[in-house]
Design an enzyme around this catalytic site. Structure first.
Site, PDB file in Angstrom:
ATOM      1  N   VAL A 105      23.190  27.712  43.329  1.00  0.00           N
ATOM      2  CA  VAL A 105      24.534  27.373  42.955  1.00  0.00           C
ATOM      3  C   VAL A 105      24.564  28.012  41.389  1.00  0.00           C
ATOM      4  CG1 VAL A 105      25.766  25.490  41.791  1.00  0.00           C
ATOM      5  CG2 VAL A 105      24.361  25.004  44.020  1.00  0.00           C
ATOM      6  N   CYS A 106      25.773  28.440  41.135  1.00  0.00           N
ATOM      7  CA  CYS A 106      25.889  29.084  39.766  1.00  0.00           C
ATOM      8  C   CYS A 106      24.838  30.324  39.406  1.00  0.00           C
ATOM      9  CB  CYS A 106      26.097  28.003  38.676  1.00  0.00           C
ATOM     10  SG  CYS A 106      26.620  28.606  37.165  1.00  0.00           S
ATOM     11  N   ASN A 107      24.419  30.197  38.377  1.00  0.00           N
ATOM     12  CA  ASN A 107      23.514  31.226  37.971  1.00  0.00           C
ATOM     13  C   ASN A 107      22.147  31.164  38.534  1.00  0.00           C
ATOM     14  OD1 ASN A 107      23.478  33.848  36.643  1.00  0.00           O
ATOM     15  ND2 ASN A 107      22.049  33.161  35.355  1.00  0.00           N
TER      16      ASN A 107
END
Length: 234
Positions: A105-107
């Site tokens: 998720v995300c970075n």
């Protein structure tokens, strides 16, 4: 919660210092309702860690006592000093190879990239990390607001609602559409963005550039070690 005599569904969530709670709330919420759920909040030790900002959490499982195999390994965004840590990269690489499904998720997707897990894959992440993920080997990065990327057993998503949506997709893969729809209803997952300005194509240009400038120096810190690590995984 797992019950005696019933199959266990083991979910491991990396929970290191500086983790971003937004990236793990949906994972914890959705998978806590999975049949036989057994959640592990994983870090090097069981000492209290602070999520960013001020979200104190006690890891429940260490690298050394983590179950040998997981049904789900989930990684959200952590600060550069965690995602660039060779011990963390090695753990994620090894555990991913013994997990049925891998979530980024995300970075946190950049950490998967540092572990060599996004080579030739289609992924989703934070809009500002697109170039970094390509340098880490991703063949395609979904645009901002593009939803969940599914590529084999790798499931990735952006921030915000991404942790819920990617978890529901994995629930469908593991237990079927009916179970995933049941959980979606049980948690009443039905987002209503008040302004509709949360993607690059809908936000004001000035806001996009302001955020890009703010994040560019942070994203640069993730380049220090991960690209070298992903180029020659053990």
């Amino acid at each position: 919660m797992a019950q005696a005599g019933k199959p266990v569904f083991r979910v491991g969530i990396l929970t290191g210092p500086g983790f971003v709670p937004m990236d793990m709330v949906g994972i914890q919420t959705v998978f806590s309702l999975a049949p036989g759920a057994e959640l592990h909040f994983i870090w090097k030790s069981r000492e209290l860690v602070e999520g960013f900002p001020g979200w104190w959490t006690m890891p429940s499982t260490t690298f050394s006592d983590c179950p040998e195999n997981l049904d789900v390994l989930a990684v959200g965004m952590h600060p550069p000093e965690v995602q660039n840590d060779p011990e963390v990269i090695d753990f994620i690489r090894g555990m991913a190879g013994r997990s049925r499904y891998v979530i980024g998720v995300c970075n946190g997707v950049a950490l998967l990239g540092a572990a060599g897990l996004i080579q030739g894959k289609t992924v989703a992440s934070n809009f500002a990390a697109e170039a970094l993920l390509r340098d880490l080997g991703a063949s395609e990065v979904l645009p901002s607001g593009g939803g969940v990327a599914e590529d084999g057993n790798l499931f990735t998503a952006g921030p915000g609602i991404g942790s819920f949506e990617v978890s529901l997709r994995v629930m469908e893969a593991a237990f079927g559409r009916e179970m995933a729809e049941f959980i979606e209803f049980a948690i009443e997952y039905d987002p209503h963005p008040p302004y509709g300005k949360a993607t690059v194509d809908r936000a004001d240009r000035g806001v996009v550039e302001q955020c890009r400038t703010l994040l560019s120096s942070i994203i640069a810190l993730y380049r220090k070690t991960p690209i070298d690590a992903s180029a020659s995984p053990d």
